[in-house]
Every structure is written in structure tokens, then in C-alpha cells.
Enzyme design. Structure first.
Site, PDB file in Angstrom:
ATOM      1  N   GLY A  67       0.837  -1.196   0.000  1.00 37.18           N
ATOM      2  CA  GLY A  67       0.000   0.000   0.000  1.00 37.18           C
ATOM      3  C   GLY A  67       0.866   1.237   0.000  1.00 37.18           C
ATOM      4  O   GLY A  67       2.086   1.158   0.136  1.00 37.18           O
ATOM      5  N   GLU A  86       2.439  -2.078  -8.126  1.00 39.10           N
ATOM      6  CA  GLU A  86       3.812  -1.579  -8.032  1.00 39.10           C
ATOM      7  C   GLU A  86       4.638  -2.351  -7.002  1.00 39.10           C
ATOM      8  O   GLU A  86       5.781  -2.718  -7.274  1.00 39.10           O
ATOM      9  CB  GLU A  86       3.813  -0.098  -7.640  1.00 39.10           C
ATOM     10  CG  GLU A  86       3.335   0.835  -8.706  1.00 39.10           C
ATOM     11  CD  GLU A  86       3.232   2.292  -8.230  1.00 39.10           C
ATOM     12  OE1 GLU A  86       2.761   3.122  -9.035  1.00 39.10           O
ATOM     13  OE2 GLU A  86       3.604   2.597  -7.077  1.00 39.10           O
ATOM     14  N   ARG A 106       2.228   7.805  13.142  1.00 39.50           N
ATOM     15  CA  ARG A 106       2.768   8.246  11.850  1.00 39.50           C
ATOM     16  C   ARG A 106       1.867   9.255  11.159  1.00 39.50           C
ATOM     17  O   ARG A 106       2.188   9.769  10.098  1.00 39.50           O
ATOM     18  CB  ARG A 106       2.988   7.044  10.949  1.00 39.50           C
ATOM     19  CG  ARG A 106       3.922   6.054  11.642  1.00 39.50           C
ATOM     20  CD  ARG A 106       4.924   5.366  10.838  1.00 39.50           C
ATOM     21  NE  ARG A 106       5.515   6.084   9.755  1.00 39.50           N
ATOM     22  CZ  ARG A 106       5.975   5.493   8.678  1.00 39.50           C
ATOM     23  NH1 ARG A 106       5.892   4.200   8.550  1.00 39.50           N
ATOM     24  NH2 ARG A 106       6.518   6.196   7.713  1.00 39.50           N
ATOM     25  N   LYS A 149       4.742  -3.857  11.998  1.00 40.22           N
ATOM     26  CA  LYS A 149       3.626  -2.980  11.622  1.00 40.22           C
ATOM     27  C   LYS A 149       2.366  -3.350  12.395  1.00 40.22           C
ATOM     28  O   LYS A 149       1.434  -3.955  11.861  1.00 40.22           O
ATOM     29  CB  LYS A 149       3.354  -3.094  10.112  1.00 40.22           C
ATOM     30  CG  LYS A 149       4.436  -2.548   9.224  1.00 40.22           C
ATOM     31  CD  LYS A 149       4.428  -1.042   9.241  1.00 40.22           C
ATOM     32  CE  LYS A 149       5.421  -0.494   8.223  1.00 40.22           C
ATOM     33  NZ  LYS A 149       5.364   0.944   8.159  1.00 40.22           N
TER      34      LYS A 149
END
Length: 167
Positions: A67, A86, A106, A149
Site C-alpha cells: 500500500g 507496483e 505516523r 507494523k
């Protein structure tokens, strides 16, 4: 300011910022100043037993959900599909929206979708950056994401709760 590499301006109530360290990369922000992001949990099939993770480009031994940032002209779904191709070199059918997950540390909000993979390419854009991809069971993926994460770990906690079909 003349000579300043970073420009900021308002577009449809969203902050947009060019990042000089990432050419051709424009970051968008919501009205609360959170970076707008999109991602997909990519499943091998409809059983949702195996999920595809990619290695981080900063820490190649750490695994993440593919992402990234939403460009000014994109909607979250389109951005999620672009980022998955990608970063992981896969395409598929988006089945539902999992939700929007907030990372206060973040300062970003990520729209997360469930995608069933139907195409895997041999060579993809981020492969040149050393990025790897690998299938994990849900439990394995939870362990991998919890280490690096934790917000993405929460995506998998909510997987069975999502019912919003994408039309």
C-alpha cells in the site's frame, strides 16, 4: 518561496505536498492533516487462508501489507490497486472494503480493501528495489506484521468483520 523544493497548496480541502526525496511523488492529506493512504490485503483465493505480504524497502527482513499514498487525482480504491501492482506485482478483483485504519503515531489514515489475486507478474516495479513477496497463512502474517507494523496487524483482525461489497 523561490528555490524551495517543497510546495504546498490546497486541492478540494486536501493538503498536497511534493517530496523532494521522492521524485514524482505527491502526498495528499485530509482535512485533519493525516496522510491519505490505501492498501489491499491480497488473498490467494476466496478462502482467504493465505495473504500476500511484501518486504519493506527499508528493512528487507520485515514484512508489510502492500500500500501507499493516494495521489491527488486518485480515489482510495484506484490507489490501492496501483500500489499493489507496483509493490507486489499482482492484480485481482477487489471484493470489499475492510475499513479506514488510523495510525496516530505516523499520522496517516489508510483505506484497506480485500483483493483476490488473479494475476502475478514475473517482474514488477519495486522488485528493482529489492522488494520480495511471499504468501503467508493468516496466523503467520499476523506474527510477521505484529513485529514491525502493528496497525497492519489490525487489518487481519478485522478481516472477518468486513461485509461492505465493492460495486
Amino acid at each position: 518561496m523561490t528555490g524551495e523544493l517543497t510546495r504546498q497548496f490546497q486541492v478540494h480541502r486536501r493538503m498536497v505536498k511534493e517530496k523532494p526525496e521522492k521524485p514524482n511523488s505527491i502526498r495528499t492529506y485530509d482535512e485533519d492533516g493525516f496522510k491519505r493512504r490505501a492498501a489491499c490485503l491480497c488473498f490467494r483465493d476466496e478462502t482467504e487462508q493465505e495473504v500476500l505480504l511484501v518486504s519493506s524497502t527499508k528493512h528487507l527482513d520485515m514484512w508489510i501489507v502492500p500500500g501507499g499514498g493516494i495521489e491527488p487525482t486518485e480515489d482510495p480504491l484506484g490507489a490501492a490497486e496501483r500500489e499493489v501492482f507496483e509493490e507486489a506485482g499482482v492484480r485481482g478483483v477487489v471484493k470489499r472494503r475492510l475499513g479506514v485504519f488510523e495510525n496516530n503515531e505516523r499520522k496517516h489514515r489508510t483505506s484497506v480493501y480485500v483483493l483476490y489475486v488473479n494475476e502475478i507478474v514475473d517482474h514488477w516495479l519495486d522488485q528493482d528495489l529489492g522488494r520480495k513477496r511471499e504468501w503467508f497463512t493468516i496466523d503467520e502474517a499476523k506474527k510477521k506484521l505484529a513485529q514491525y507494523k502493528p496497525v497492519q496487524h489490525n487489518y487481519l483482525e478485522f478481516i472477518r468483520k468486513s461485509t461492505d461489497e465493492v460495486t
